[in-house]
Every structure is written in structure tokens, then in C-alpha cells.
Design an enzyme around this catalytic site. Sequence first.
Site, short mmCIF file in Angstrom:
data_model
loop_
_atom_site.label_atom_id
_atom_site.label_comp_id
_atom_site.label_asym_id
_atom_site.label_seq_id
_atom_site.Cartn_x
_atom_site.Cartn_y
_atom_site.Cartn_z
N LYS A 1 -22.29 107.81 -72.38
CA LYS A 1 -23.62 107.40 -72.62
C LYS A 1 -23.74 106.14 -73.86
O LYS A 1 -22.48 105.93 -74.37
CB LYS A 1 -24.31 108.48 -72.96
CG LYS A 1 -24.39 109.62 -71.85
CD LYS A 1 -25.56 110.75 -72.22
CE LYS A 1 -25.70 111.68 -70.94
NZ LYS A 1 -26.46 112.84 -71.22
N HIS B 1 -28.43 115.25 -84.78
CA HIS B 1 -29.85 114.94 -84.41
C HIS B 1 -30.62 114.59 -85.64
O HIS B 1 -30.38 114.86 -86.70
CB HIS B 1 -30.63 116.32 -83.71
CG HIS B 1 -29.78 116.88 -82.82
ND1 HIS B 1 -29.52 115.89 -81.35
CD2 HIS B 1 -29.13 118.05 -82.61
CE1 HIS B 1 -28.85 116.83 -80.51
NE2 HIS B 1 -28.54 118.14 -81.09
N SER C 1 -20.93 115.17 -76.03
CA SER C 1 -20.53 114.15 -77.28
C SER C 1 -20.68 114.32 -78.60
O SER C 1 -20.90 115.70 -78.76
CB SER C 1 -21.33 112.92 -76.91
OG SER C 1 -22.84 113.45 -77.18
N GLU D 1 -31.49 122.72 -84.28
CA GLU D 1 -31.30 123.78 -82.96
C GLU D 1 -30.36 124.99 -83.54
O GLU D 1 -29.71 124.97 -84.31
CB GLU D 1 -30.71 122.88 -82.05
CG GLU D 1 -29.18 122.38 -82.33
CD GLU D 1 -28.95 121.44 -81.10
OE1 GLU D 1 -29.37 120.81 -80.36
OE2 GLU D 1 -27.48 121.22 -80.94
N ARG E 1 -25.34 109.46 -80.65
CA ARG E 1 -24.01 109.70 -80.15
C ARG E 1 -23.02 108.90 -80.66
O ARG E 1 -23.51 107.76 -81.02
CB ARG E 1 -23.84 109.89 -78.55
CG ARG E 1 -25.08 110.72 -77.97
CD ARG E 1 -24.80 110.73 -76.41
NE ARG E 1 -25.60 111.51 -75.75
CZ ARG E 1 -26.99 111.38 -75.58
NH1 ARG E 1 -27.29 110.20 -75.71
NH2 ARG E 1 -27.66 112.19 -74.94
N HIS F 1 -21.86 117.32 -84.77
CA HIS F 1 -21.13 118.54 -84.02
C HIS F 1 -20.93 118.20 -82.59
O HIS F 1 -21.44 117.14 -82.09
CB HIS F 1 -22.32 119.70 -83.73
CG HIS F 1 -23.56 119.34 -83.20
ND1 HIS F 1 -24.62 118.55 -84.04
CD2 HIS F 1 -24.16 119.55 -81.98
CE1 HIS F 1 -25.51 118.43 -83.19
NE2 HIS F 1 -25.51 119.16 -81.92
N LYS G 1 -34.72 117.53 -84.39
CA LYS G 1 -34.32 118.49 -83.44
C LYS G 1 -33.47 119.31 -84.06
O LYS G 1 -32.28 119.56 -83.73
CB LYS G 1 -33.78 117.73 -82.25
CG LYS G 1 -33.47 118.32 -80.95
CD LYS G 1 -32.60 117.58 -80.11
CE LYS G 1 -32.05 118.57 -78.88
NZ LYS G 1 -31.03 117.83 -77.97
N GLN H 1 -22.15 114.24 -81.82
CA GLN H 1 -23.39 113.77 -82.07
C GLN H 1 -24.18 114.52 -83.07
O GLN H 1 -23.54 115.37 -83.77
CB GLN H 1 -24.25 114.07 -80.65
CG GLN H 1 -24.14 115.81 -80.44
CD GLN H 1 -24.70 116.03 -79.18
OE1 GLN H 1 -25.95 116.65 -79.18
NE2 GLN H 1 -24.41 115.62 -78.19
#
Length: 509
Positions: free
Chosen positions: A330, A136, A132, A161, A324, A305, A159, A134
Site C-alpha cells: 500500500k 497513527h 505494515s 488503540e 505506513r 508498531h 487513532k 505503521q
Amino acid sequence: TTQLQLDSRNDIVNHFNNSQQLSTTMTEESTNGTNGHSNGNSGEPIPSLRALIPSVKDYAWGIRGMDSRVARYALESKLLTEVDPDTPYAELWIGTHPKGPSTLDDGTLLQDAIGGELPFLFKVLSAGKALSIQAHPCKAGAERLHVENPEAYGDSNHKPEMAIALTPFEGMCGFRRLEEIAVLLKKHPEFAACISEEAKLAVFLSKNEDSQKSALQRLFSSFMSCPKEESEMNLKLLLIRLQAEQSQLHPHPHDEPAWERKCARAILRLAQQFPDDSGAMAPFFLNYMLMAPGESFFMAANEPHAYVAGEIIECMACSDNVVRAGLTPKFKDVDNLVDMLTYSMGGPSIDAGVPSMVDSRILRYTPPVPEFEVLMLTVGPGEDLLLEGTGVPAIMIVLEGSGTIDGVLVRPGRSYFWPADAPALHFKVAEAKRGPLKVAVAHKNQHIDRPTSYKREGAYTSTVGSRGISVPSSPLPYMGLQHGSMQNLGPALSPPNLQHKFEDGGGLV
């Protein structure tokens, strides 16, 4: 210091040789990682490695059956007894997150063995199609979302990453520069029709950094709030035109720049995976990247991203918060995503790792956050390597090849817990092997003052990689457009600055 390292190395090698003489065959118990070193206080062994059983996740975007690295690793670690050829195996989780906690080979929770939670979560991802669109949330945003909607946002942690490619990997990361978007708005009327006149006007009239960020937010908000019927109609018209232009019937298939052609082909691909989803037009406003194995990038909080295809290892703060907005069946939270993004422009820096001063076969990937960093070890046939402990709990997974670690046979897919108080590890590969042993190790960041990955600070700044060389993240410098002239690269490429970078230790662990 050199003599101490040699003495330590000799001690480990001697211990390894003695262990081999005491045992003529390797039992299944030792294969699972129960070799240990004596504790002088209690006489009880401190295991140097403990085999782990991770958690596996199957999502619609995963790779099916044994083609998935996640499936093969899960099978090797005895998490699965067989692999279903129709199941899309997507993620392997190694850590203490409650949605997918790892256990030791005796059933003990990893969290109980450590005495608390790890600050990071280690993953292997196998993406067969796009994830998706999205982002964070930051720490404060995660706490707010958790209070407001605990079902959708199950924890209150941020989050950040980092992804390291295991195969050629495609992804969309960060917003394109505004000049690129302006070019695409003029070229693709179907895309422009999904955006309000006010937002387009803001894009073309923006001058300074603040007005450019404001214009980008208006554009993204307008696109994401476009009525579904209108966006679907324009997507269909766009696909008809792009298919004709990319076909062999097009009179001049190479008239357009390579980056525009890549953008068009990415849209055609995404539209096949997600029919009637306007998110397929995301390459018009997000940077489309292709990474080689061993390359990595860091995604800070509140940056958009969407991973597209390929396999990676991913390390992040221990969280599962995702906001998302497209390319997914979702829950979509467009309003929160629009509000939380930083609207900085340009793609993330690409990091190829920094060799360790102790051994160049150890590459360090260090983000600018305290929760985690990753080491990648490569040991060739007939070689051995000594990895000193860091004093913090570590997780490792074997990525390729086979060999031994402290006499324990290791194979691709097996993961291990390395206790904080365990001694150094001795990696060894037999000379008869035809390929190297590759292992990834994750632990709490021990080099926060020497990151190899960098967070982008504002728009229109050059991207500085781990080699200290400034590289433009957009084709604009070569197109002669505003903010994209070669003069804007500044002095970063000059020999004195490169020399200064290495004198500061920027290229060394």
C-alpha cells in the site's frame, strides 16, 4: 448498597423466569435480540439488546477461509452466506465509521439508532502474516494530513488503540532501547550497512535522553531512506548468514541470547512474507513481543508498531488513519512517519485486565484516553451474572461459548447493541455446557481516572503494569549494560509500594 444490588438482581431474575413461562419456544425474532423491558412513560418496550450486522474486510495479511475467526464470526452474524476458502478475512468492524458502518437486524444504521456516532470503533482482527510498519497520527497531525492528502487520509481524527489477544499473538511495538540497537549494529554488518556513518556515530555517542532520541530519529530516517538496491542486497546477505546460523549445522546454536535468536528468526519469517522488502529488518529496531490470550497493550499516537500474527480484538478512537512505511504494497509515507514519531524507547506495558469489585469474572481494560474501554466477561457452566448499565451506548460481541442474555440465545460471533437507557443484562449458562461464555463489551471510557494501561513517558523508564509491579521491557537489565542495572528498578518492587498501590485502589475497579 449490597441490598439494593440484591434487589435489582432478584427483579431481573424474576423478569427472566416470567418471560420463560410466557414463551415455550424461542422464535428466530427473539434469537436476534428483540426481548425488551416496558417503558413506563410510553408503554413501548425498550430492547435490552439489538442484534448487529457488522462489516467485514479482507486484506492480503488476513487468515484464509474458515481458519479465520473473522470469517466464522461474519458467517454467524449473517453478514456472509458462505466463506470462500481462498479469501483472507482480516477485520470485522463493529461501529459507526463510514468506511464500515454496522446496521441493526432490521437494516437501520447503528448511527441512526444511537442518534450520532460512537466515539470508538470495535474490531476483531485475524492476522495470518505481518501488517505494515505503521503509526497513527495525533489529533493535530490527523487534521493536517487530512487537509494535505484527503485520499490517503480519509478522516481528521486521531487513532489511539488497544489490542487484547484472543490467541497467542506476535507483534512489534515501539523502538528498542538504544543499547540494544547498538549491540545489533555491531553484530550484524548487513544492518549497519543500511545506515549512514553519521547516524551510527550518533547512536554510539549519545548520552542524555535528548541526544538518544535524536540519535534514534537519525538511525530510523537513515534506514528508511537507504537506496532500494543497497538495502535489498544487504537483506539477501543477511538472510544467507542467518539461515546458516539458525540451521542444525551451526556449531553452537545457543551461544547467542534468546532475545537475539528470536530477533533473527523473526527476520527470516518476515523476509519470506515480503521478499526484497528491507522492512523485514524491523526487529533490529522495534521490540518484538509475544502475548498470551487475555493480555493487552495500548498504542498511543505517533508510536511505531506492526502486528505479525495471531487474533485479537481491537478498540480504538473512531478513525482509519494509518501512516505506513514498510512491509506493505500500500501507499508508503516515509517522510511523514519519520517526522511524526515520538522516538521514545521501550515496549508498551502489558495489561492483563483488572477484576471488577462487583464481580471478579468481569475484567476491565482501560486506556488513558476518553474514547473507549473494554470489559471482558466470563460466565462458567451453571453460573449467571448481572451486568449493570453504564448510561452510555455499548457494543458487545460473543467470543466463545453459548448461553443466554436476558433469555436471548447467544453464540460465538454474534454482536449486539446495548442502548444507553436499557436496564441491566442477565447472563446465564446452562450447567450442561462444557465451557464458559466469554463476551467482550466496549463503551465510552467510564474510568479515565483509573487506567489499566499506561502510555510510556520518555526513555529508560520502568514499565508499570496493572498489578503495580515494575518490569523491565528489555533484556538489558540482565546483561549489565548502561541504564539496565537492577538498581534502576528503583523501589517499585518493595512491599511498602505494593501495599500502597492496592490501598489506592490501583488493582481494583
